[in-house]
Design a protein around this motif. Structure first.
Motif, mmCIF file in Angstrom:
data_model
loop_
_atom_site.group_PDB
_atom_site.id
_atom_site.type_symbol
_atom_site.label_atom_id
_atom_site.label_comp_id
_atom_site.label_asym_id
_atom_site.label_seq_id
_atom_site.Cartn_x
_atom_site.Cartn_y
_atom_site.Cartn_z
ATOM 1 N N ILE A 149 0.807 -1.218 0.000
ATOM 2 C CA ILE A 149 0.000 0.000 0.000
ATOM 3 C C ILE A 149 0.842 1.270 0.000
ATOM 4 C CG2 ILE A 149 -2.008 -1.135 1.012
ATOM 5 C CD1 ILE A 149 -1.329 0.161 3.680
ATOM 6 N N LYS A 150 2.140 1.149 0.042
ATOM 7 C CA LYS A 150 3.035 2.308 0.008
ATOM 8 C C LYS A 150 3.011 2.944 -1.390
ATOM 9 C CE LYS A 150 7.839 3.569 0.598
ATOM 10 N NZ LYS A 150 9.193 3.081 0.826
ATOM 11 N N GLY A 151 2.975 4.278 -1.421
ATOM 12 C CA GLY A 151 3.041 4.996 -2.680
ATOM 13 C C GLY A 151 1.714 5.182 -3.395
ATOM 14 N N LEU A 152 0.629 4.841 -2.756
ATOM 15 C CA LEU A 152 -0.683 4.982 -3.398
ATOM 16 C C LEU A 152 -1.115 6.440 -3.458
ATOM 17 C CD1 LEU A 152 -2.563 2.028 -1.697
ATOM 18 C CD2 LEU A 152 -1.615 2.103 -4.005
ATOM 19 N N PRO A 153 -1.693 6.868 -4.583
ATOM 20 C CA PRO A 153 -2.168 8.251 -4.681
ATOM 21 C C PRO A 153 -3.421 8.465 -3.836
ATOM 22 C CG PRO A 153 -2.718 7.035 -6.673
ATOM 23 C CD PRO A 153 -1.891 6.118 -5.813
ATOM 24 N N MET A 154 -3.545 9.675 -3.315
ATOM 25 C CA MET A 154 -4.719 10.019 -2.506
ATOM 26 C C MET A 154 -5.691 10.840 -3.351
ATOM 27 S SD MET A 154 -3.123 10.512 1.324
ATOM 28 C CE MET A 154 -3.284 12.236 1.244
ATOM 29 N N ARG A 155 -6.258 10.160 -4.340
ATOM 30 C CA ARG A 155 -7.263 10.777 -5.202
ATOM 31 C C ARG A 155 -8.111 9.650 -5.798
ATOM 32 N NH1 ARG A 155 -2.510 10.709 -7.834
ATOM 33 N NH2 ARG A 155 -2.448 9.698 -9.861
ATOM 34 N N PRO A 156 -9.311 9.978 -6.218
ATOM 35 C CA PRO A 156 -10.146 8.966 -6.863
ATOM 36 C C PRO A 156 -9.542 8.522 -8.192
ATOM 37 C CG PRO A 156 -11.434 10.906 -6.211
ATOM 38 C CD PRO A 156 -9.992 11.247 -6.039
ATOM 39 N N PRO A 157 -9.809 7.309 -8.627
ATOM 40 C CA PRO A 157 -10.481 6.259 -7.868
ATOM 41 C C PRO A 157 -9.541 5.740 -6.771
ATOM 42 C CG PRO A 157 -9.664 5.356 -9.929
ATOM 43 C CD PRO A 157 -9.348 6.835 -9.937
ATOM 44 N N TYR A 158 -10.098 5.520 -5.600
ATOM 45 C CA TYR A 158 -9.301 5.118 -4.448
ATOM 46 C C TYR A 158 -8.955 3.639 -4.514
ATOM 47 C CZ TYR A 158 -10.825 9.577 -2.687
ATOM 48 O OH TYR A 158 -11.076 10.907 -2.557
ATOM 49 N N PHE A 159 -7.689 3.355 -4.278
ATOM 50 C CA PHE A 159 -7.251 1.970 -4.214
ATOM 51 C C PHE A 159 -7.854 1.301 -2.984
ATOM 52 C CE2 PHE A 159 -4.271 -1.397 -2.960
ATOM 53 C CZ PHE A 159 -4.224 -2.136 -4.127
ATOM 54 N N GLY A 160 -7.827 2.001 -1.860
ATOM 55 C CA GLY A 160 -8.328 1.407 -0.629
ATOM 56 C C GLY A 160 -8.813 2.436 0.370
ATOM 57 N N ALA A 161 -9.092 1.957 1.573
ATOM 58 C CA ALA A 161 -9.717 2.766 2.609
ATOM 59 C C ALA A 161 -8.831 3.891 3.131
ATOM 60 C CB ALA A 161 -10.158 1.868 3.761
ATOM 61 N N CYS A 162 -7.537 3.660 3.259
ATOM 62 C CA CYS A 162 -6.649 4.682 3.823
ATOM 63 C C CYS A 162 -6.597 5.930 2.953
ATOM 64 C CB CYS A 162 -5.239 4.133 4.021
ATOM 65 S SG CYS A 162 -5.144 2.871 5.302
ATOM 66 N N THR A 163 -6.423 5.739 1.666
ATOM 67 C CA THR A 163 -6.347 6.897 0.780
ATOM 68 C C THR A 163 -7.685 7.635 0.716
ATOM 69 O OG1 THR A 163 -6.715 5.449 -1.139
ATOM 70 C CG2 THR A 163 -4.429 6.016 -0.606
ATOM 71 N N ALA A 164 -8.778 6.897 0.738
ATOM 72 C CA ALA A 164 -10.105 7.522 0.726
ATOM 73 C C ALA A 164 -10.346 8.307 2.013
ATOM 74 C CB ALA A 164 -11.192 6.464 0.534
ATOM 75 N N ALA A 165 -9.944 7.740 3.149
ATOM 76 C CA ALA A 165 -10.147 8.410 4.437
ATOM 77 C C ALA A 165 -9.341 9.700 4.519
ATOM 78 C CB ALA A 165 -9.780 7.471 5.584
ATOM 79 N N MET A 166 -8.083 9.643 4.060
ATOM 80 C CA MET A 166 -7.242 10.845 4.118
ATOM 81 C C MET A 166 -7.715 11.913 3.135
ATOM 82 S SD MET A 166 -3.284 9.808 4.778
ATOM 83 C CE MET A 166 -3.185 8.166 4.076
ATOM 84 N N ASP A 167 -7.980 11.524 1.909
ATOM 85 C CA ASP A 167 -8.365 12.502 0.893
ATOM 86 C C ASP A 167 -9.707 13.140 1.210
ATOM 87 O OD1 ASP A 167 -7.942 13.929 -1.558
ATOM 88 O OD2 ASP A 167 -9.413 12.616 -2.500
ATOM 89 N N GLY A 168 -10.655 12.355 1.678
ATOM 90 C CA GLY A 168 -11.983 12.879 1.979
ATOM 91 C C GLY A 168 -12.153 13.369 3.402
ATOM 92 N N ASN A 169 -11.118 13.159 4.235
ATOM 93 C CA ASN A 169 -11.176 13.533 5.648
ATOM 94 C C ASN A 169 -12.445 12.995 6.307
ATOM 95 O OD1 ASN A 169 -10.424 14.579 8.095
ATOM 96 N ND2 ASN A 169 -10.932 16.691 7.597
ATOM 97 N N GLU A 170 -12.656 11.681 6.103
ATOM 98 C CA GLU A 170 -13.828 11.033 6.690
ATOM 99 C C GLU A 170 -13.488 9.605 7.108
ATOM 100 O OE1 GLU A 170 -17.035 10.003 3.927
ATOM 101 O OE2 GLU A 170 -15.658 10.444 2.298
ATOM 102 N N VAL A 171 -14.230 9.114 8.067
ATOM 103 C CA VAL A 171 -14.065 7.737 8.526
ATOM 104 C C VAL A 171 -14.629 6.812 7.459
ATOM 105 C CG1 VAL A 171 -14.696 6.056 10.301
ATOM 106 C CG2 VAL A 171 -14.196 8.437 10.946
#
Length: 154
Positions: free
Chosen positions: A51-73
């Motif tokens: 999971i290292k190096g994943l972009p924090m933008r849609p489409p989200y690879f997984g939950a961590c990038t989605a949580a950080m980018d959207g600032n939501e649980v």
């Protein structure tokens, strides 16, 4: 104490209070465009490296990038039915014994996400399995540790 040691210590304490859970932390790049590092002390290193190096933008690879980018649980009660994330992420989690998870943004001093605190379970999990007070405490504690690390690395 090193950053990894501090994270591992907190994760161990949270796991002691949430039996059967596995916890970890993902860290954002300074410019908050990608996930640069992950520390999951009780999962094999293959999980962190995948999971290292994943972009924090849609489409989200997984939950961590989605949580950080959207600032939501982000909560997935059963990854086998998950459609929000890349199938490789779902298979990565299941292959490492994680079938349900919650990823909670870790906020820095400026109240923007600098990481996530993650709790996972090997079986489908009910909302009650993700103790809100414990998750908020862990995310706040990790936020303090990560901000100190960022301040020292500047």
């Amino acid at each position: 104490m090193s950053l990894d040691s501090a994270i591992a210590s907190l994760c161990s304490r949270v796991e002691a209070m949430a039996p059967q859970s596995r916890t970890g932390v993902s860290l954002a790049s300074k410019d908050r465009t990608e996930l640069v590092r992950a520390v999951f002390p009780n999962l094999p290193p293959t999980f962190q490296s995948a999971i290292k190096g994943l972009p924090m933008r849609p489409p989200y690879f997984g939950a961590c990038t989605a949580a950080m980018d959207g600032n939501e649980v982000i909560t997935s009660h059963d990854l086998t039915t998950e459609t929000r994330f890349d199938e490789r992420f779902v298979q990565l989690c299941i292959g490492h014994g994680i079938r349900a998870l919650q990823s909670r943004p870790v906020l820095g001093r400026d109240r923007f996400p600098i990481g996530t605190f993650v709790m996972g379970y090997s079986k489908p999990a009910d909302v009650r399995d993700f103790d809100i007070a414990l998750m908020e405490f862990a995310a706040d504690a990790i936020g303090t540790v990560l901000q100190a690390h960022w301040d020292g690395a500047a």
